[in-house]
Design a protein around this motif. Structure first.
Motif, PDB file in Angstrom:
ATOM      1  N   MET A   2       0.821  -1.219   0.000  1.00 22.07           N
ATOM      2  CA  MET A   2       0.000   0.000   0.000  1.00 22.07           C
ATOM      3  C   MET A   2       0.853   1.267   0.000  1.00 22.07           C
ATOM      4  O   MET A   2       0.475   2.256  -0.629  1.00 22.07           O
ATOM      5  N   LEU A   3       2.002   1.243   0.649  1.00 17.21           N
ATOM      6  CA  LEU A   3       2.857   2.441   0.640  1.00 17.21           C
ATOM      7  C   LEU A   3       3.461   2.680  -0.738  1.00 17.21           C
ATOM      8  O   LEU A   3       3.511   3.822  -1.210  1.00 17.21           O
ATOM      9  N   GLN A   4       3.896   1.606  -1.390  1.00 18.46           N
ATOM     10  CA  GLN A   4       4.445   1.751  -2.740  1.00 18.46           C
ATOM     11  C   GLN A   4       3.376   2.269  -3.704  1.00 18.46           C
ATOM     12  O   GLN A   4       3.645   3.120  -4.552  1.00 18.46           O
ATOM     13  N   ASP A   5       2.151   1.766  -3.550  1.00 19.03           N
ATOM     14  CA  ASP A   5       1.066   2.219  -4.420  1.00 19.03           C
ATOM     15  C   ASP A   5       0.745   3.700  -4.167  1.00 19.03           C
ATOM     16  O   ASP A   5       0.518   4.469  -5.108  1.00 19.03           O
ATOM     17  N   ALA A   6       0.729   4.101  -2.895  1.00 11.37           N
ATOM     18  CA  ALA A   6       0.455   5.499  -2.555  1.00 11.37           C
ATOM     19  C   ALA A   6       1.540   6.409  -3.120  1.00 11.37           C
ATOM     20  O   ALA A   6       1.248   7.484  -3.668  1.00 11.37           O
ATOM     21  N   TYR A   7       2.791   5.994  -2.997  1.00 12.24           N
ATOM     22  CA  TYR A   7       3.914   6.757  -3.532  1.00 12.24           C
ATOM     23  C   TYR A   7       3.731   6.985  -5.035  1.00 12.24           C
ATOM     24  O   TYR A   7       3.885   8.103  -5.533  1.00 12.24           O
TER      25      TYR A   7
END
Length: 176
Positions: free
Chosen positions: A158-163
């Motif tokens: 989820m953090l990679q996607d948000a980035y």
């Protein structure tokens, strides 16, 4: 010889042993022939995979095409590592950062049953989100691009996607 042993282990021969190595000269070619004596031991076959606390998972796990087709396949111990990693990944995708998984092997005359004991820790949640360094873009636009809020369950990726979504706004020189 290590590759030979690995080959046997992958075919379900867990107790394979090199009993003897000898070199035999071949006079007409001035070379040697390697003679190896191997004890295969019993071949083991995967009969069944069980996850008592999560019965729906057993059908999804690597190696369980055996249960679906009712064919018995040679059982490699490498499959345990593959299943262990699959279990960890499965629960991380659901937001469990700490998972304990242990296999118990039950041997019978017809094959090996793997029974997985799985303990998931608490769900991981998003803490405070701080957005700083912007005055031209509304915080709500950035928050929407992030895609989660404080208290949301943390899931794998989820953090990679948000980035990627924040960078895709194409309004910032840098995104950290």
């Amino acid at each position: 010889l290590e590759k030979l042993v690995n080959f046997y282990e992958e075919k379900g021969f867990w107790d394979v042993a090199l009993l003897k190595r000898a070199y035999e000269p071949i006079e007409e070619h001035r070379t040697y022939r390697l003679l190896v004596t191997i004890e295969e031991g019993a071949q083991r076959f995967l009969e069944k995979i069980e996850t008592p606390d999560f019965p729906e998972l057993a059908w999804l796990m690597p190696g369980n095409k055996v249960n679906r087709t009712k064919k018995i396949a040679p059982f490699s111990k490498l499959l345990l590592t593959e299943q262990f990693n699959w279990i960890l990944d499965h629960f991380k995708q659901q937001g469990y950062a700490r998972v304990k998984a242990e296999p118990r092997l039950i041997e019978s005359a017809t094959g090996v049953t793997v029974v997985w004991t799985i303990q998931q820790g608490p769900l991981s949640h998003v803490g405070k989100i701080i957005i700083q360094g912007t005055s031209l873009v509304k915080h709500s636009v950035i928050q929407d691009a992030i895609g989660f809020r404080e208290g949301s369950v943390c899931k794998k990726g989820m953090l990679q996607d948000a980035y990627k979504r924040v960078r895709a706004l194409d309004v910032f020189k840098q995104v950290h």
